[in-house]
Motif scaffolding. Structure first.
Motif, PDB file in Angstrom:
ATOM      1  N   THR A   2       0.830  -1.196   0.000  1.00 25.44           N
ATOM      2  CA  THR A   2       0.000   0.000   0.000  1.00 25.44           C
ATOM      3  C   THR A   2       0.866   1.248   0.000  1.00 25.44           C
ATOM      4  O   THR A   2       1.702   1.425   0.882  1.00 25.44           O
ATOM      5  N   THR A   3       0.662   2.082  -1.006  1.00 27.55           N
ATOM      6  CA  THR A   3       1.342   3.371  -1.021  1.00 27.55           C
ATOM      7  C   THR A   3       0.355   4.512  -0.828  1.00 27.55           C
ATOM      8  O   THR A   3       0.752   5.597  -0.423  1.00 27.55           O
ATOM      9  N   TRP A   4      -0.927   4.251  -1.131  1.00 28.16           N
ATOM     10  CA  TRP A   4      -1.973   5.265  -0.947  1.00 28.16           C
ATOM     11  C   TRP A   4      -2.994   4.769   0.059  1.00 28.16           C
ATOM     12  O   TRP A   4      -3.471   3.641  -0.041  1.00 28.16           O
ATOM     13  N   MET A   5      -3.359   5.634   0.999  1.00 26.89           N
ATOM     14  CA  MET A   5      -4.506   5.404   1.877  1.00 26.89           C
ATOM     15  C   MET A   5      -5.609   6.329   1.366  1.00 26.89           C
ATOM     16  O   MET A   5      -5.414   7.551   1.302  1.00 26.89           O
ATOM     17  N   ASP A 158      -2.023  -0.926  -4.907  1.00 20.93           N
ATOM     18  CA  ASP A 158      -1.266   0.134  -4.238  1.00 20.93           C
ATOM     19  C   ASP A 158      -2.130   0.944  -3.269  1.00 20.93           C
ATOM     20  O   ASP A 158      -1.609   1.834  -2.593  1.00 20.93           O
ATOM     21  N   VAL A 159      -3.427   0.664  -3.245  1.00 19.05           N
ATOM     22  CA  VAL A 159      -4.369   1.506  -2.505  1.00 19.05           C
ATOM     23  C   VAL A 159      -5.101   0.695  -1.437  1.00 19.05           C
ATOM     24  O   VAL A 159      -5.583  -0.405  -1.696  1.00 19.05           O
ATOM     25  N   THR A 160      -5.176   1.274  -0.235  1.00 17.32           N
ATOM     26  CA  THR A 160      -6.056   0.758   0.822  1.00 17.32           C
ATOM     27  C   THR A 160      -7.147   1.796   1.024  1.00 17.32           C
ATOM     28  O   THR A 160      -6.858   2.987   1.201  1.00 17.32           O
ATOM     29  N   ILE A 177      -8.758  -3.310  -5.109  1.00 14.52           N
ATOM     30  CA  ILE A 177      -8.319  -2.377  -4.067  1.00 14.52           C
ATOM     31  C   ILE A 177      -8.439  -3.086  -2.723  1.00 14.52           C
ATOM     32  O   ILE A 177      -9.408  -3.806  -2.470  1.00 14.52           O
ATOM     33  N   ASN A 178      -7.466  -2.887  -1.850  1.00 12.21           N
ATOM     34  CA  ASN A 178      -7.541  -3.418  -0.490  1.00 12.21           C
ATOM     35  C   ASN A 178      -8.557  -2.550   0.260  1.00 12.21           C
ATOM     36  O   ASN A 178      -8.233  -1.450   0.717  1.00 12.21           O
ATOM     37  N   ALA A 179      -9.776  -3.021   0.353  1.00 11.94           N
ATOM     38  CA  ALA A 179     -10.869  -2.230   0.913  1.00 11.94           C
ATOM     39  C   ALA A 179     -11.237  -2.742   2.299  1.00 11.94           C
ATOM     40  O   ALA A 179     -11.398  -3.944   2.503  1.00 11.94           O
ATOM     41  N   VAL A 180     -11.372  -1.806   3.229  1.00  7.93           N
ATOM     42  CA  VAL A 180     -11.619  -2.131   4.629  1.00  7.93           C
ATOM     43  C   VAL A 180     -12.887  -1.428   5.093  1.00  7.93           C
ATOM     44  O   VAL A 180     -13.036  -0.213   4.914  1.00  7.93           O
TER      45      VAL A 180
END
Length: 188
Positions: A2-5, A158-160, A177-180
């Protein structure tokens, strides 16, 4: 990695809208609180999508309003104030994240709220702020996430993404996308 939150605003950075703020807006509009609440949310998608304030509030109040009608400015200000109670947990998280991640904001928001966020000192930690009203797209439409990825120059991995709505999290996750799913603190 992850580079972007990518964070949502409503109920993630801000606390949930207080019932007393909604009741105050209903009183300002001279409407029954339950009827006002129903109409506020019934028409909100188009407002978040860029519909002009006077047209949105006219729909909510079931009457025609001009752009310079004082009730439009009063309701805009009250609405922005109702969504401006910041979540202390999220403010701490933002401080932690600024050290190792690039931050971006993605919110389904009308223009008055977007403008208020842009003016807020805390919002300056975000390298990019994306609003549905300015993109003519809204979560959970996959196109909004695709547009954000292009503008960030990022791959989905690259994105959470943090959001309080499962449907938005699912839409982002479907793109890789790594989605939480964020759960706001219990107000009790």
């Amino acid at each position: 990695m992850t580079t972007w939150m990518l964070l949502d605003y409503g109920k993630v950075i801000s606390l949930p809208q207080p019932a007393e703020d909604m009741a105050a807006m209903a009183a300002l509009a001279g409407r029954d609180p339950d009827v006002f609440h129903g109409r506020y949310w019934h028409h909100r998608k188009s407002y978040d999508g860029g519909r002009a304030s006077h047209l949105y509030w006219g729909d909510v109040l079931e009457r025609e309003l001009s752009p310079d009608d004082p009730v439009v400015a009063e309701l805009d200000a009250a609405d922005v104030a109702s969504w401006s109670h910041l979540n202390p947990e999220s403010m701490s998280l933002l401080q932690e994240l600024t050290g190792g991640h690039r931050l971006a904001l993605l919110s389904n928001a009308p223009e008055p709220m977007a403008a208020a966020i842009d003016r807020a000192p805390w919002a300056q930690v975000f390298a990019h702020r994306f609003y549905s009203c300015r993109m003519a797209l809204a979560k959970p439409d996959p196109a909004i996430f695709e547009s954000v990825l292009r503008r960030l120059g990022a791959e989905p991995a690259d994105v959470t993404f943090l959001d309080d709505q499962a449907v938005n999290v699912e839409a982002a996750a479907a793109l890789g996308i790594n989605a939480v799913l964020y759960r706001p603190p219990d107000p009790r």
